[in-house]
Design a protein around this motif. Structure first.
Motif, PDB file in Angstrom:
ATOM      1  N   UNK A  16     -12.600   1.978   9.743  1.00 49.00           N
ATOM      2  CA  UNK A  16     -13.332   0.997   8.926  1.00 49.00           C
ATOM      3  C   UNK A  16     -12.422  -0.072   8.353  1.00 49.00           C
ATOM      4  N   UNK A  17     -11.181   0.232   8.168  1.00 49.54           N
ATOM      5  CA  UNK A  17     -10.279  -0.752   7.585  1.00 49.54           C
ATOM      6  C   UNK A  17      -8.986  -0.100   7.140  1.00 49.54           C
ATOM      7  N   UNK A  18      -8.170  -0.911   6.492  1.00 49.78           N
ATOM      8  CA  UNK A  18      -6.880  -0.427   6.018  1.00 49.78           C
ATOM      9  C   UNK A  18      -6.729  -0.709   4.536  1.00 49.78           C
ATOM     10  N   UNK A  19      -5.736  -0.090   3.968  1.00 54.36           N
ATOM     11  CA  UNK A  19      -5.353  -0.368   2.586  1.00 54.36           C
ATOM     12  C   UNK A  19      -3.834  -0.316   2.542  1.00 54.36           C
ATOM     13  N   UNK A  20      -3.262  -0.936   1.559  1.00 57.46           N
ATOM     14  CA  UNK A  20      -1.821  -0.868   1.378  1.00 57.46           C
ATOM     15  C   UNK A  20      -1.562   0.046   0.193  1.00 57.46           C
ATOM     16  N   UNK A  21      -0.840   1.118   0.444  1.00 59.15           N
ATOM     17  CA  UNK A  21      -0.488   2.066  -0.613  1.00 59.15           C
ATOM     18  C   UNK A  21       0.869   1.682  -1.190  1.00 59.15           C
ATOM     19  N   UNK A  22       0.954   1.704  -2.513  1.00 59.45           N
ATOM     20  CA  UNK A  22       2.211   1.433  -3.201  1.00 59.45           C
ATOM     21  C   UNK A  22       2.616   2.679  -3.966  1.00 59.45           C
ATOM     22  N   UNK A  23       3.854   3.087  -3.782  1.00 57.83           N
ATOM     23  CA  UNK A  23       4.402   4.207  -4.542  1.00 57.83           C
ATOM     24  C   UNK A  23       5.549   3.672  -5.380  1.00 57.83           C
TER      25      UNK A  23
END
Length: 137
Positions: A102-109
């Motif tokens: 469905x799509x992507x997301x950018x994860x930040x740690x």
């Protein structure tokens, strides 16, 4: 400086029959845009505002390239960025097809720098921000 928050009533959507509880809700006051960030960095070192802007733009372009190639982008003590995907599920592994993504997301740690900053925050309660009312004319 302190993190501003207001107290708001929230219901648990999974338990809608139960009464709501009051929770802290962070309130942002203003923002630091790209130009302000460049100016702030310029005031802390010997490089010009234009140099800071050029370096940050280059870092963003390089991050974009790395993330698009599936790499984890690590920025030292600041933290790391990684692409994650959202998809519909398939009953069997062989039934999964790429169009189910469905799509992507950018994860930040956050890294040590931001993690340590969070441990030293102070808090100040403020009034709730007014609710924005929109009208369809």
């Amino acid at each position: 400086m302190s993190v501003k928050y207001s107290v708001v009533l929230r219901k648990n959507p999974a338990k809608s029959a139960e009464p709501g509880k009051y929770y802290a809700h962070a309130q942002a006051y203003g923002e630091m845009d790209f130009d302000s960030l460049c100016e702030e960095v310029n005031g802390r070192c010997t490089v010009t505002r234009a140099d800071v802007s050029a370096v940050l733009e280059s870092v963003l372009d390089s991050m974009n390239k790395g993330l698009a190639n599936g790499q984890i982008v690590r920025l030292g003590n600041f933290g790391s960025f990684q692409i994650g995907v959202r998809s519909h599920g398939a009953a069997k592994e062989k039934e999964f097809i790429p169009t189910m993504i469905r799509g992507t997301k950018i994860s930040f740690r956050p890294g040590k720098l931001l993690t340590n900053m969070q441990k030293t925050l102070n808090y100040a309660q403020v009034a709730k921000l007014p609710v924005k009312v929109t009208t369809n004319v």
